[in-house]
Design an enzyme around this catalytic site. Structure first.
Site, PDB file in Angstrom:
ATOM      1  N   TYR A 480     -18.071 -35.527 -47.435  1.00 25.97           N
ATOM      2  CA  TYR A 480     -17.098 -35.033 -48.418  1.00 25.97           C
ATOM      3  C   TYR A 480     -16.315 -36.204 -49.018  1.00 25.97           C
ATOM      4  O   TYR A 480     -16.451 -36.520 -50.168  1.00 25.97           O
ATOM      5  CB  TYR A 480     -16.168 -34.004 -47.783  1.00 25.97           C
ATOM      6  N   SER A 560     -18.573 -29.407 -54.016  1.00 32.48           N
ATOM      7  CA  SER A 560     -17.335 -29.690 -54.725  1.00 32.48           C
ATOM      8  C   SER A 560     -17.166 -31.205 -54.858  1.00 32.48           C
ATOM      9  O   SER A 560     -18.008 -31.866 -55.448  1.00 32.48           O
ATOM     10  CB  SER A 560     -16.158 -29.042 -53.991  1.00 32.48           C
ATOM     11  N   ASP A 642     -17.005 -19.618 -61.079  1.00 35.68           N
ATOM     12  CA  ASP A 642     -16.272 -20.744 -60.497  1.00 35.68           C
ATOM     13  C   ASP A 642     -15.198 -21.186 -61.483  1.00 35.68           C
ATOM     14  O   ASP A 642     -15.500 -21.787 -62.514  1.00 35.68           O
ATOM     15  CB  ASP A 642     -17.242 -21.896 -60.198  1.00 35.68           C
ATOM     16  N   HIS A 676     -15.842 -20.465 -56.555  1.00 35.88           N
ATOM     17  CA  HIS A 676     -16.113 -21.802 -56.018  1.00 35.88           C
ATOM     18  C   HIS A 676     -16.581 -21.747 -54.570  1.00 35.88           C
ATOM     19  O   HIS A 676     -17.406 -22.553 -54.143  1.00 35.88           O
ATOM     20  CB  HIS A 676     -14.844 -22.658 -56.129  1.00 35.88           C
TER      21      HIS A 676
END
Length: 708
Positions: A480, A560, A642, A676
Site C-alpha cells: 500500500y 486505491s 466509486d 470504492h
C-alpha cells in the site's frame, strides 16, 4: 523491456503505437491525440474522452470491456473450484464486541446464510437479541448498504448512515431502538463525512454536513463542509452551524463531544500531514460559540481524548514515533502541557483511549501490535498478554466502566475477541470466528532487506512449511505505502485458496505507511513518493533473490493508493512481474486532483499545478509512462459507483495498456452497484475473489525450468 525509473520531459507524451500483432481481440478503443502544455512540457492525452463517465459512448465502452473481461475470466481453469472454496470461507458466522449504552448492549453479527451483517441489541448482557439494522431487507438487489452507526449514550436512539451502491455518499437517519421505528423527520442528506457525536441526554448530536448542491464541483465539496448540531425532531435544514466551511478542499472538519457533554473538540485536518485543534467549554458562559486554541498552525498531528477535566493529547509533535501529553483545558497553552508517556525509539504509539479510568495504549513494533494499560498519569500498570505476533483492535469500552474488549488476529489465526477487566487484567475469550482453514501447514516469517537508497524495509511472508526455495513457487506480493496506513498481520481468508495451492503470500511495509512513525510516512509522500515504489520493487527483488519465486511466477496486488503502487511498479519494472492485480486505482497523477476526492490528497501526493510537484508526479504517473513494449498480464478492478477514486483512472490506463502491450492480456473488470470498497455483498466478494485468484494462477502458470 526494462523501463527506467525516470523519464526526460515529453518522453511519455506520445500516443501509443498501433496494437502489436497477436494481441487479444479487445473491444475497439479510439485514441484522440489531445495535447496540452504544462510547465513547459507537452503532454499527449489520447484517452481524455474516457474521463466522462456519463457519456453514452463511454458507458457503451465500459459495458463492452467488462463483458469481454468476464468472458475471459469465466474460462479460466480453476475459477469454479476457487469460487466454491471462497463460499466456504466467506459464508460464516461472526460477531463483534458489544457496545454498552446504559443497560443495553449493541453488536453486529454476520450470518452464514446472509449477504450483509446485521446490528442487534438486547436488554442486559443476557437479554434476547433483537434485530435493529438489517440492510439485507433494504433493497431487493442488495445495492443499499449500512454505513457507520452510533448509539446515543442513553441507548434509546441510533444514528446511522445509508449508502447506495456502497458509495461514500450517504444519508443520515435516526431510529428509535425500542420500537425499531425510523424517524421521518431526522433525515439528513449530505452525510458523506457524518459521524454522530451525541449529547449526554440523547436529545441531539454534532455531525459534519456536506452540501449536495450539483453546482459545486465534486472535487471542491470538502471545502464546503460544516460542523452542525442536530436536535432530534427538528427539521435538519434548521440545524445550527457550529463551525463554518474552511473554503479549502484539502481539509477535513470533525467534531467530538465529551461523554459528559462539557467539551466540544473541533479539528481541522490538513490532509494527512497536520491537524489544528480547537475546543469549547460548553458549561462556561459563551462557551457555546467561543473557540479556544489547543494546537493550531503546527506541522504535526494531534488526537484528543477527553476524560473529566483533562485532555489526553496523542501527537507526533517533536516525536515521529508519537508521545502522550496531559493538558489542563484551563491552561491550554503549549508550555503548560505535561508529557506523561514519552516517545519510544523502538515502537510507534499507534492509538490512545481512556477505558475504565485508565489509559489503553496500542503500539506497533516492527508492524505488529503491543498493548499497555497505564494509569491516568502515564505510569505503566501492565502489558496486555497477546496470543502471538499479530494485530490488535482496541481495547474498546467506556471511560467509566471496567469491562473492555479487544480483538486479535494474525495471518494464520482468524479474529478472536477477548473481554478484559482493566482493573485486574483478568481476560477471557469472548468470541472466536470459526473459519474452515487448517493453518498448520503454513508458517509466517518476517524478513528485512535494503531498498534502493539503503533504507531497511520489513516484509511478512506466509508460505508452506515444506516449501523449497528453488524459485518455482508462485508468490503474491501486496503493498500500500501511503496515508499513514499500516500493513499489519491480519487474517485474509481470500488468500487461502492461493496458499493451499502452494502459493507464497507476502505483505511489504513500505514507506508512506504508519508502521514506523511519521518520518516513515513523510519519506513516502510528495517529492519522496518514488521511495515507495523503490521499496516495493526491492521487496519483489528480495523474493526472487531468496528463491521464493521468480519473475514470471510473481504477482503484485494493490488497491486505491495501492493501485497506484502496482501501476507504478508495472510501468517501471515490467519484466519483474508475471501478473498485476490493480484495484480501484489512481493512475493519471497529472489530473487526479480534478476528480472525486482528489483535492483532499494533495498534501500526500502534491499537485501538477505546482511546477516542482508536477515534475515528480509526471515522472512516475503510470498512465503517462505507458509506451509500446512487453507488459505482464494485468487485471484492473473498477467499480461503477466509486465516488472516492474516479474510475476514469482504470479506464484510461486499460485503454493505453491494451494498445501498447505485446505481453499478457489487459482486462478491465467493472463491479456493478459498487463503491470504492466493493459491492457489500458476500456473493460479490466471492465472484471478485475467484476472478482475481484464478487470473493470478493462470497468468503465472509457466512451467518450471528443468534445472536451476
Amino acid at each position: 523491456m526494462t523501463a527506467s525509473s525516470s523519464l526526460p520531459p515529453g518522453a511519455a507524451s506520445a500516443a501509443p503505437a498501433p496494437a502489436p500483432p497477436g494481441r487479444p481481440a479487445y473491444p475497439p478503443t479510439r485514441a484522440v491525440p489531445v495535447k496540452y502544455t504544462l510547465h513547459g512540457v507537452e503532454i499527449t492525452d489520447p484517452y481524455r474522452w474516457l474521463e466522462d463517465g456519463d457519456s453514452p459512448e463511454v458507458k457503451e465502452w465500459m459495458k463492452s470491456q467488462d463483458a469481454f473481461t468476464r468472458a475471459e475470466l469465466s474460462r479460466l481453469p480453476e475459477r469454479d473450484a476457487i469460487a466454491s472454496r471462497l463460499k466456504q470461507l466467506f459464508y460464516i458466522d461472526a460477531v463483534s464486541a458489544p457496545r454498552h449504552r446504559r443497560g443495553r448492549y449493541f453488536l453486529s453479527r454476520r450470518h452464514a446464510t446472509k449477504e450483509k451483517s446485521i446490528v442487534y441489541w438486547k436488554e442486559g448482557k443476557g437479554g434476547e437479541e433483537r434485530a435493529l439494522l438489517d440492510p439485507n431487507r433494504w433493497s431487493d438487489d442488495g445495492s443499499v448498504s449500512l454505513g457507520g452507526w452510533e448509539v446515543s449514550w442513553d441507548g434509546k436512539n441510533v444514528a446511522y448512515k445509508v449508502q447506495k451502491n456502497n458509495s461514500d455518499e450517504a444519508t443520515l437517519h435516526v431510529m428509535d431502538v425500542a420500537s425499531g421505528k425510523r424517524s421521518e423527520v431526522d433525515v439528513i442528506e449530505g452525510g458523506k463525512y457524518a459521524y454522530a457525536s451525541w449529547t449526554p441526554s440523547g436529545d441531539g448530536f454534532y455531525y459534519v454536513w456536506l452540501p449536495t448542491d450539483p453546482s459545486i464541483p465534486v472535487a471542491d465539496r470538502p471545502g464546503y463542509a460544516e460542523v452542525r448540531f442536530h436536535r432530534l425532531g427538528q427539521d435538519p435544514k434548521q440545524d445550527r452551524v457550529v463551525r463554518g466551511k474552511t473554503g479549502d478542499p484539502k481539509t477535513f472538519l470533525n467534531a467530538s463531544l465529551s461523554k459528559d457533554g462539557r467539551f466540544l473538540v473541533l479539528t481541522v485536518s490538513h490532509g494527512w500531514t497536520s491537524t489544528d485543534v480547537y475546543f469549547r467549554d460548553l458549561r462556561k458562559p459563551g462557551g457555546q460559540t467561543v473557540d479556544k486554541t489547543l494546537a493550531v498552525g503546527r506541522d504535526a498531528h494531534y488526537t484528543v481524548e477527553v476524560h473529566k477535566d483533562r485532555f489526553y493529547v496523542h501527537t507526533d509533535e517533536g516525536a515521529p514515533h508519537y508521545r502522550l501529553f496531559e493538558v489542563d483545558p484551563d491552561r491550554p497553552e503549549r508550555a503548560a502541557w505535561k508529557e506523561i508517556v514519552p516517545e519510544r525509539p523502538d515502537a510507534t504509539l499507534d492509538s490512545v483511549s481512556v477505558v475504565g479510568g485508565h489509559l489503553a495504549l496500542s503500539y506497533l513494533k516492527d508492524a505488529s501490535s503491543r498493548v499497555e494499560v497505564r494509569s491516568l498519569d502515564g505510569k505503566l500498570v501492565r502489558e496486555v498478554p497477546l496470543p502471538g505476533i499479530g494485530t490488535v483492535g482496541g481495547p474498546s469500552g467506556l471511560p467509566d466502566e471496567d469491562e473492555a474488549y479487544f480483538s486479535f488476529e494474525s495471518f494464520t489465526s482468524p479474529q478472536e475477541i477477548y473481554a478484559t477487566s482493566i482493573k485486574t487484567g483478568e481476560t477471557a475469550l469472548y468470541a472466536r470466528i470459526d473459519v474452515p482453514v487448517d493453518p498448520s501447514p503454513f508458517t509466517v516469517e518476517q524478513t528485512f532487506f535494503p531498498s534502493k537508497d539503503g533504507t531497511k524495509i520489513s516484509m511478512f511472508i506466509v508460505r508452506r512449511k515444506d516449501m523449497k526455495k528453488d524459485g518455482n513457487s508462485r508468490a503474491l506480493l501486496y503493498g500500500y505505502g501511503g496515508f499513514q496506513i499500516s500493513q499489519t498481520p491480519s487474517f485474509t481468508a481470500s488468500m487461502y485458496p492461493w496458499l493451499e495451492r502452494g502459493g507464497v503470500y507476502a505483505v511489504a511495509n513500505l514507506r508512506g505507511g504508519g508502521e514506523y512513525g511519521e518520518a516513515w510516512h513523510r519519506d513516502g509522500m510528495l517529492l519522496k513518493k518514488q521511495n515507495v515504489f523503490d521499496d516495493f520493487i526491492a521487496a519483489a527483488e528480495h523474493l526472487v533473490q531468496e528463491g521464493y519465486t521468480r519473475p514470471e511466477r510473481l504477482v503484485i496486488q494493490g488497491g486505491s493508493n495501492g493501485g497506484l503502487l502496482v501501476g507504478a511498479a508495472l510501468t517501471q519494472r515490467p519484466e519483474l512481474f508475471g501478473a498485476v492485480v490493480c484495484g480501484v486505482p489512481l493512475l493519471d497523477m497529472v489530473r487526479y486532483h480534478l476528480f472525486g476526492s482528489g483535492k483532499t490528497w494533495i498534501s500526500e501526493y502534491g499537485s501538477a499545478d505546482d511546477p516542482e510537484q508536477f515534475k515528480a508526479l509526471y515522472a512516475y504517473s503510470p498512465y503517462h509512462r505507458v509506451r509500446p513494449g512487453k507488459y505482464p498480464a494485468v487485471l484492473l478492478l473498477s467499480a461503477d459507483s466509486d465516488d472516492r477514486v474516479d474510475p476514469l483512472h482504470a479506464r484510461k490506463f486499460a485503454a493505453a495498456l491494451q494498445a501498447a502491450s505485446a505481453g499478457g492480456p489487459v482486462l478491465l473488470r467493472i463491479e456493478r452497484n459498487a463503491g470504492h470498497g466493493g459491492a457489500d455483498l458476500i456473493k460479490a466478494a466471492v465472484e471478485k475473489g475467484a476472478d482475481q485468484i484464478s487470473f493470478a494462477l493462470s497468468a503465472t502458470s509457466a512451467k518450471a525450468p528443468a534445472t536451476r
